[in-house]
Design an enzyme around this catalytic site. Structure first.
Site, short mmCIF file in Angstrom:
data_model
loop_
_atom_site.label_atom_id
_atom_site.label_comp_id
_atom_site.label_asym_id
_atom_site.label_seq_id
_atom_site.Cartn_x
_atom_site.Cartn_y
_atom_site.Cartn_z
N GLU A 336 34.32 -26.58 31.68
CA GLU A 336 35.59 -27.29 31.85
C GLU A 336 36.52 -26.95 30.69
O GLU A 336 36.13 -27.05 29.53
CB GLU A 336 35.38 -28.80 31.87
CG GLU A 336 34.83 -29.34 33.17
CD GLU A 336 34.86 -30.86 33.22
OE1 GLU A 336 34.66 -31.39 34.32
OE2 GLU A 336 35.08 -31.52 32.18
N CYS A 337 37.72 -26.54 31.01
CA CYS A 337 38.79 -26.36 30.04
C CYS A 337 38.38 -25.42 28.91
O CYS A 337 38.36 -24.23 29.08
CB CYS A 337 39.25 -27.73 29.52
SG CYS A 337 40.91 -27.72 28.81
#
Length: 479
Positions: A336-337
């Site tokens: 994520e991210c």
């Protein structure tokens, strides 16, 4: 049913009034006074909960009805406050600031007021008293009467200039009918460094973060009525606690390496709990310095600040090669991210894992906001057509060299519909943060993929993988 822990919500008329200082200090002061304190933050914030955890000595948790839905706020609250004497909940922005629904323009969904109402908890307003005297009565009157479902039960006066200033302010609050639970003088000692996404995280701020929390604790302990706050606290939540154990174990076992440390600190406490409930052995490691844990069968790379530690991440070529090997062998990888930027070929010119062909760069543009996402490719987490709400929070950008299927397509109120991330084999990577309690089936699916995947043994790392075998230690499970 076990009792519901009483709560108090710390809010403010606007951002910048000092509610993080007061909320964190209150958590620490109540704990120091002998109370078990459950810390919460409203909204998708990943930084404040780290300071809350230092103050309360319990995991900082989030309450965000936008990401989880209203129906999970009470259960998540009861889960996170189990065995605590009191919960302190820090608000987000101003008390009534949230998502204004087009069909109901008076409703601020996800606001501090919204969550306080869902919990039936009283609100204590932190007001920056600089430049104010009698006018504070009008401000308090407006906030206390604006919404009859929100109980503004008191005020803490912050940044008070002098004893005379405090006296005038207290008279104004009495005129407004709002009890004063504390008057904190101006202080230049409570400075927590900030950066492009807010405060510097507690885990990377280290000893200075602990010192800042201790200073907040001492300040609130001296100037705030702790007994009065504790007596005020309450909650009307009747729902059963959220229980990660309700996730059905997958029937197999897998070791899931969860990246942590200074570069990867953005995550929800419930993520680890759902992974474990699904049958995973969750082992944390720091990509700045550690190899992957022995017997790793899957990797989770959460958000954080890799751009601040890019040279150190790049220097750990052992971990980078291990992740590259796992991906090639079909091991599930969820990024994520910040995790997305770690998986591409390079970040600002520094070699990263090379799992996904592409480059990441740090930019001057902050991308921030909730996103409505739809899954457009089957993966180790989701099926085509799955829909969810997520949140973006980054200043980096990624350009892919190859044409991957996107992790999802999403849109928001301030952006056009667009693609995000990539799905490649058992790798799922994107900028979108989602809350695991809202989608436990995705975590269960991920662990199932890890338990059933047929991986080549980690010992097959070779000189041609770019790692001198002298760098690998027997105690790391790599021989």
């Amino acid at each position: 049913m076990t009792r519901t822990t009483p709560a108090v919500v710390i809010a403010a008329p606007a951002s910048g009034c000092g509610k993080t200082t007061v909320a964190t200090g209150l958590m620490g002061a109540l704990r120091r006074a002998g109370r078990a304190v459950a810390p919460f933050k409203i909204g998708p914030d990943y930084i404040d909960p780290g300071y809350h955890a230092l103050a309360a000595r319990r995991p900082g948790r989030n309450l965000d009805p936008v990401l989880t839905g209203e129906h999970l706020i009470g259960p998540l609250y009861r889960h996170g406050s189990a065995s605590a004497d009191i919960a302190v909940i820090e608000g987000v922005m101003g008390l009534f600031d949230g998502r204004i629904a087009e069909e109901s323009p008076g409703t601020a969904f996800g606001s501090t007021a919204h969550v306080a109402t869902l919990l039936g908890a009283p609100v204590v307003l932190v007001v920056d008293a600089r430049g104010q005297s009698h006018s504070i009565a009008a401000l308090l009157h407006g906030f206390s009467t604006f919404d009859s479902t929100v109980h503004v039960a008191g005020v803490i006066l912050n940044r008070v200039g002098s004893p005379r200033h405090e006296e005038v302010l207290r008279q104004a609050c009495e005129h407004a009918g709002i009890p004063v639970f504390g008057a904190i003088p101006r202080s230049d000692e409570l400075s927590v460094p900030s950066r492009h996404l807010g405060l510097v995280t507690a885990v990377e701020h280290g000893a200075r973060a602990r010192a800042a929390v201790e200073a907040m604790t001492a300040l609130v302990g001296r100037y705030v009525d702790l007994v009065g706050i504790a007596a005020l606290a309450g909650s009307r939540v009747m729902a059963d606690p959220w229980d990660a154990e309700e996730v059905t174990p997958v029937g197999g076992s897998a070791t899931v390496a969860l990246a942590s440390g200074r570069a990867f600190s953005f995550g929800y406490a419930e993520h680890r709990e759902v992974l474990a409930a699904a049958g995973a052995e969750v082992v944390e490691y720091d990509p700045l310095s550690d190899p992957l844990p022995p017997q790793t069968g899957a990797v989770v790379l959460p958000g954080g600040f890799p751009e601040e530690f890019v040279a150190e991440l790049s220097a750990n070529d052992v971990a980078r090669a291990q992740i590259r090997q796992l991906a090639a062998a079909g091991a599930p990888i969820h990024a994520e991210c910040a995790g997305l930027t770690y998986l591409v070929d390079d970040l600002d010119g520094h070699p990263m894992c090379g799992v996904l062909s592409g480059s990441a760069t740090f930019t001057d543009r902050l991308t921030l906001g909730y996103r409505e996402a739809v899954v457009v490719a089957d993966s180790v987490l989701h099926s085509i057509g799955d829909r969810m709400m997520g949140h973006e929070f980054h200043r980096t950008a990624v350009s892919f060299a190859d044409s991957y299927a996107p992790a999802w397509i999403f849109s928001g109120r301030d952006i056009e519909r667009r693609r995000d991330g990539a799905v490649d084999g058992a790798v799922h990577a994107g900028y979108l943060h989602t809350h695991p309690a809202a989608h436990p089936q995705a975590i269960s699916r991920f662990v199932a993929a890890a338990a059933t995947s047929k991986l080549a043994p980690m010992s097959r790392l070779r000189e041609e993988d770019g790692i001198p075998m002298s760098r690998l230690r027997e105690e790391d499970g790599i021989q």
